[in-house]
Each structure stands twice: as C-alpha cells, then as structure tokens.
Design a protein around this motif. Structure first.
Motif, PDB file in Angstrom:
ATOM      1  N   ILE A 134     -14.945 -68.484  42.253  1.00 24.70           N
ATOM      2  CA  ILE A 134     -15.960 -69.471  41.859  1.00 24.70           C
ATOM      3  C   ILE A 134     -17.242 -68.770  41.440  1.00 24.70           C
ATOM      4  CG2 ILE A 134     -17.397 -71.380  42.683  1.00 24.70           C
ATOM      5  CD1 ILE A 134     -15.059 -72.178  44.502  1.00 24.70           C
ATOM      6  N   GLY A 135     -17.579 -67.698  42.155  1.00 24.82           N
ATOM      7  CA  GLY A 135     -18.784 -66.945  41.815  1.00 24.82           C
ATOM      8  C   GLY A 135     -18.762 -66.385  40.408  1.00 24.82           C
ATOM      9  N   ALA A 136     -17.570 -66.019  39.935  1.00 24.51           N
ATOM     10  CA  ALA A 136     -17.458 -65.503  38.566  1.00 24.51           C
ATOM     11  C   ALA A 136     -17.840 -66.560  37.539  1.00 24.51           C
ATOM     12  CB  ALA A 136     -16.036 -65.006  38.313  1.00 24.51           C
ATOM     13  N   TRP A 137     -17.603 -67.824  37.859  1.00 26.39           N
ATOM     14  CA  TRP A 137     -18.025 -68.927  36.977  1.00 26.39           C
ATOM     15  C   TRP A 137     -19.519 -69.199  37.125  1.00 26.39           C
ATOM     16  CZ3 TRP A 137     -15.504 -71.329  33.146  1.00 26.39           C
ATOM     17  CH2 TRP A 137     -14.107 -71.235  33.098  1.00 26.39           C
ATOM     18  N   ALA A 138     -20.021 -69.120  38.362  1.00 23.34           N
ATOM     19  CA  ALA A 138     -21.387 -69.561  38.644  1.00 23.34           C
ATOM     20  C   ALA A 138     -22.454 -68.570  38.198  1.00 23.34           C
ATOM     21  CB  ALA A 138     -21.547 -69.829  40.145  1.00 23.34           C
ATOM     22  N   SER A 139     -22.129 -67.288  38.175  1.00 25.68           N
ATOM     23  CA  SER A 139     -23.155 -66.274  37.920  1.00 25.68           C
ATOM     24  C   SER A 139     -23.181 -65.802  36.471  1.00 25.68           C
ATOM     25  CB  SER A 139     -22.923 -65.063  38.827  1.00 25.68           C
ATOM     26  OG  SER A 139     -23.817 -64.017  38.503  1.00 25.68           O
ATOM     27  N   PRO A 140     -24.264 -66.082  35.739  1.00 23.83           N
ATOM     28  CA  PRO A 140     -24.445 -65.495  34.405  1.00 23.83           C
ATOM     29  C   PRO A 140     -25.003 -64.078  34.580  1.00 23.83           C
ATOM     30  CG  PRO A 140     -26.288 -66.921  34.896  1.00 23.83           C
ATOM     31  CD  PRO A 140     -25.377 -66.980  36.094  1.00 23.83           C
ATOM     32  N   GLN A 141     -24.157 -63.172  34.972  1.00 26.12           N
ATOM     33  CA  GLN A 141     -24.572 -61.859  35.452  1.00 26.12           C
ATOM     34  C   GLN A 141     -25.575 -61.165  34.544  1.00 26.12           C
ATOM     35  OE1 GLN A 141     -21.400 -58.928  35.890  1.00 26.12           O
ATOM     36  NE2 GLN A 141     -22.274 -58.235  37.803  1.00 26.12           N
ATOM     37  N   SER A 142     -26.594 -60.591  35.175  1.00 26.78           N
ATOM     38  CA  SER A 142     -27.677 -59.834  34.539  1.00 26.78           C
ATOM     39  C   SER A 142     -28.748 -60.716  33.901  1.00 26.78           C
ATOM     40  CB  SER A 142     -27.146 -58.842  33.490  1.00 26.78           C
ATOM     41  OG  SER A 142     -26.238 -57.922  34.076  1.00 26.78           O
ATOM     42  N   GLN A 143     -28.572 -62.032  33.906  1.00 25.87           N
ATOM     43  CA  GLN A 143     -29.605 -62.918  33.378  1.00 25.87           C
ATOM     44  C   GLN A 143     -30.596 -63.303  34.480  1.00 25.87           C
ATOM     45  OE1 GLN A 143     -28.136 -66.262  31.108  1.00 25.87           O
ATOM     46  NE2 GLN A 143     -26.424 -65.088  30.271  1.00 25.87           N
ATOM     47  N   ILE A 144     -31.825 -63.626  34.087  1.00 29.93           N
ATOM     48  CA  ILE A 144     -32.846 -64.036  35.051  1.00 29.93           C
ATOM     49  C   ILE A 144     -32.479 -65.413  35.602  1.00 29.93           C
ATOM     50  CG2 ILE A 144     -35.268 -64.648  35.345  1.00 29.93           C
ATOM     51  CD1 ILE A 144     -35.905 -62.582  33.155  1.00 29.93           C
ATOM     52  N   MET A 145     -32.503 -65.513  36.948  1.00 29.02           N
ATOM     53  CA  MET A 145     -32.059 -66.760  37.583  1.00 29.02           C
ATOM     54  C   MET A 145     -32.560 -66.798  39.022  1.00 29.02           C
ATOM     55  SD  MET A 145     -28.119 -68.049  37.978  1.00 29.02           S
ATOM     56  CE  MET A 145     -27.719 -69.783  37.795  1.00 29.02           C
ATOM     57  N   ARG A 147     -32.502 -67.924  43.086  1.00 28.14           N
ATOM     58  CA  ARG A 147     -31.435 -68.080  44.069  1.00 28.14           C
ATOM     59  C   ARG A 147     -30.999 -69.539  44.164  1.00 28.14           C
ATOM     60  NH1 ARG A 147     -27.682 -64.842  46.611  1.00 28.14           N
ATOM     61  NH2 ARG A 147     -26.579 -66.298  47.983  1.00 28.14           N
ATOM     62  N   ALA A 148     -31.963 -70.440  44.107  1.00 23.29           N
ATOM     63  CA  ALA A 148     -31.637 -71.866  44.195  1.00 23.29           C
ATOM     64  C   ALA A 148     -30.746 -72.295  43.032  1.00 23.29           C
ATOM     65  CB  ALA A 148     -32.913 -72.700  44.215  1.00 23.29           C
ATOM     66  N   GLU A 149     -31.057 -71.824  41.824  1.00 25.74           N
ATOM     67  CA  GLU A 149     -30.243 -72.169  40.652  1.00 25.74           C
ATOM     68  C   GLU A 149     -28.823 -71.621  40.808  1.00 25.74           C
ATOM     69  OE1 GLU A 149     -33.234 -72.258  36.843  1.00 25.74           O
ATOM     70  OE2 GLU A 149     -32.897 -70.325  37.814  1.00 25.74           O
ATOM     71  N   LEU A 150     -28.719 -70.394  41.325  1.00 29.36           N
ATOM     72  CA  LEU A 150     -27.407 -69.787  41.512  1.00 29.36           C
ATOM     73  C   LEU A 150     -26.573 -70.600  42.496  1.00 29.36           C
ATOM     74  CD1 LEU A 150     -25.424 -67.438  41.042  1.00 29.36           C
ATOM     75  CD2 LEU A 150     -26.575 -66.216  42.906  1.00 29.36           C
ATOM     76  N   GLU A 151     -27.180 -70.984  43.610  1.00 28.19           N
ATOM     77  CA  GLU A 151     -26.446 -71.745  44.619  1.00 28.19           C
ATOM     78  C   GLU A 151     -26.071 -73.135  44.121  1.00 28.19           C
ATOM     79  OE1 GLU A 151     -28.872 -71.536  48.094  1.00 28.19           O
ATOM     80  OE2 GLU A 151     -28.301 -69.460  48.540  1.00 28.19           O
ATOM     81  N   GLU A 152     -26.933 -73.737  43.299  1.00 20.19           N
ATOM     82  CA  GLU A 152     -26.616 -75.039  42.719  1.00 20.19           C
ATOM     83  C   GLU A 152     -25.411 -74.934  41.779  1.00 20.19           C
ATOM     84  OE1 GLU A 152     -30.095 -76.486  40.807  1.00 20.19           O
ATOM     85  OE2 GLU A 152     -31.217 -76.778  42.686  1.00 20.19           O
ATOM     86  N   LYS A 153     -25.392 -73.881  40.960  1.00 18.03           N
ATOM     87  CA  LYS A 153     -24.268 -73.689  40.043  1.00 18.03           C
ATOM     88  C   LYS A 153     -22.985 -73.413  40.813  1.00 18.03           C
ATOM     89  CE  LYS A 153     -24.248 -71.892  36.094  1.00 18.03           C
ATOM     90  NZ  LYS A 153     -24.240 -70.996  34.922  1.00 18.03           N
TER      91      LYS A 153
END
Length: 213
Positions: A134-145, A147-153
């Motif tokens: 699921i994390g592979a879908w949620a994280s736009p790796q290396s982009q500015i984001m 923690r709250a946005e990451l957990e929401e995604k």
C-alpha cells in the motif's frame, strides 16, 4: 568522547585476500563473501550504497536494499519516479558499495542499470507485506509532502484495496545493475589493504588485477 576526528582509526587484521584464493568470476566471489556475511549475522547485510548521476554528472547516493543477485546482475526495487529513478532514466550508469564492518570487507560494483521484467517486479511486489504494498501506492517518493498528507493517502489506498487485490503500481519496480567492474576490499594491518579488481574486457571476459591500497 573523542574530540579529534582525525584520531579515529581501526587496525584491520581479520583476514587476507590473495589472487590465488579468489574465483575467476566476480559473481562467484561475491557469492562466497555474501554467504560468509550471512553466516556472520550482520544486521541489514543486504544494505548497500547506490550512487547515481544526472546526465550532467551531478552525483547523489543513498542506501537501498539488495533483493537478488546472479550472473546477470544485482537487483533492487524502488519508485521509478523517485530521484534515483529519474537519474537512472537520464544516465543508466551506477555504482554500488557494500561495507561489512564485522568482516572488515567492502565490495564496490560499477555497471549499467536496466529495468527488470514486469513479471519479476510483480513476483517481488506480491511477496511484500501488505503495508509495504500500500505504501508503494501512497508515497510519491522524493516529492515534497507533509506527514499528514502521506498518512491520509495511505489510509485512502488502504480503504481502496480493502476488498480488492493490491496490484503493483506501474511506477514501482526493479532495476538490475549489470557489472563491468567489481572490486573486493579486505582490510589489512597498517593500511596495507588487499584490493582485488575484476574488470570486463570488450569480449566479455573478466581480468583480475591487484590494486595498491
């Protein structure tokens, strides 16, 4: 506490590495050292530094995890749109470094990187824990984001896949480093380290030489 960084040093004296005792193929030699590293219970034994560069030569490095190796190369996985993925699109040349402190050993690998097949990426992806998939879908790796946005995604994708198989994202998969230069380094006393270099010639044969420490 050590106040002078220049005074920090270690004398290496565990083992030797001589030309007469190495395999003629660096992949076989790596396999020997890999198995000895596994037997030594080294934590994160598969951790390696991956160095990449832009087309213009700006270099960056980070720790990634080795997930497989054979005669064809060394495999790791990541987001294709990440910083490293972008650089590999621009410049497919890369280097790997393993440092196994407990064995006083280092392996340096240089080569050309290519994506592995989708079938290989699928097989590894589906072997990962659910949260990692699921994390592979949620994280736009290396982009500015945040923690709250990451957990929401993450939560949004968790709900999306709660009643459906978690497919592999098209932007996530594996790379293979196809080596043309491999160096095995064994620490020795008085900084007279053993350095055995394998370098591939134009015919695809490996040449073995000793380098000065």
């Amino acid at each position: 506490m050590r106040n002078n960084i220049a005074d920090i040093r270690k004398d290496y004296k565990l083992q030797t590495l001589l030309e007469d005792n190495v395999h003629q193929d660096p992949n076989e030699q790596f396999s020997v050292w890999w198995n000895e590293a596994l037997a030594s219970s080294i934590e994160e034994v598969n951790a390696m530094t991956l160095a990449t560069a832009t087309r213009g030569g700006q270099v960056s490095a980070r720790i990634v995890l080795l997930k497989g190796f054979d005669k064809n190369g060394f495999v790791f996985f990541t987001n294709y749109n990440s910083h490293k993925g972008t650089e590999l699109d621009e410049n497919p040349n890369a280097a790997l470094v393993f440092f196994w402190r407990e064995l006083e050993r280092q392996v340096r690998i240089e080569g050309v990187v290519e994506k592995i097949s989708e079938a290989e990426s699928d097989a590894y992806y589906h072997s990962r824990p659910e949260g990692s998939r699921i994390g592979a879908w949620a994280s736009p790796q290396s982009q500015i984001m945040s923690r709250a946005e990451l957990e929401e995604k993450f939560e949004a994708f968790r709900l999306q896949f709660s009643e459906a198989p978690i497919s592999r994202p098209p932007h996530w998969g594996g790379y293979r480093v196809k080596a043309h230069r491999v160096e095995f380094w064994q620490g020795r006393p008085s900084r007279l380290h053993d350095r055995i270099l394998y370098e591939k010639d134009f015919q695809g044969n490996w040449k073995i030489e000793r380098l000065a420490p």
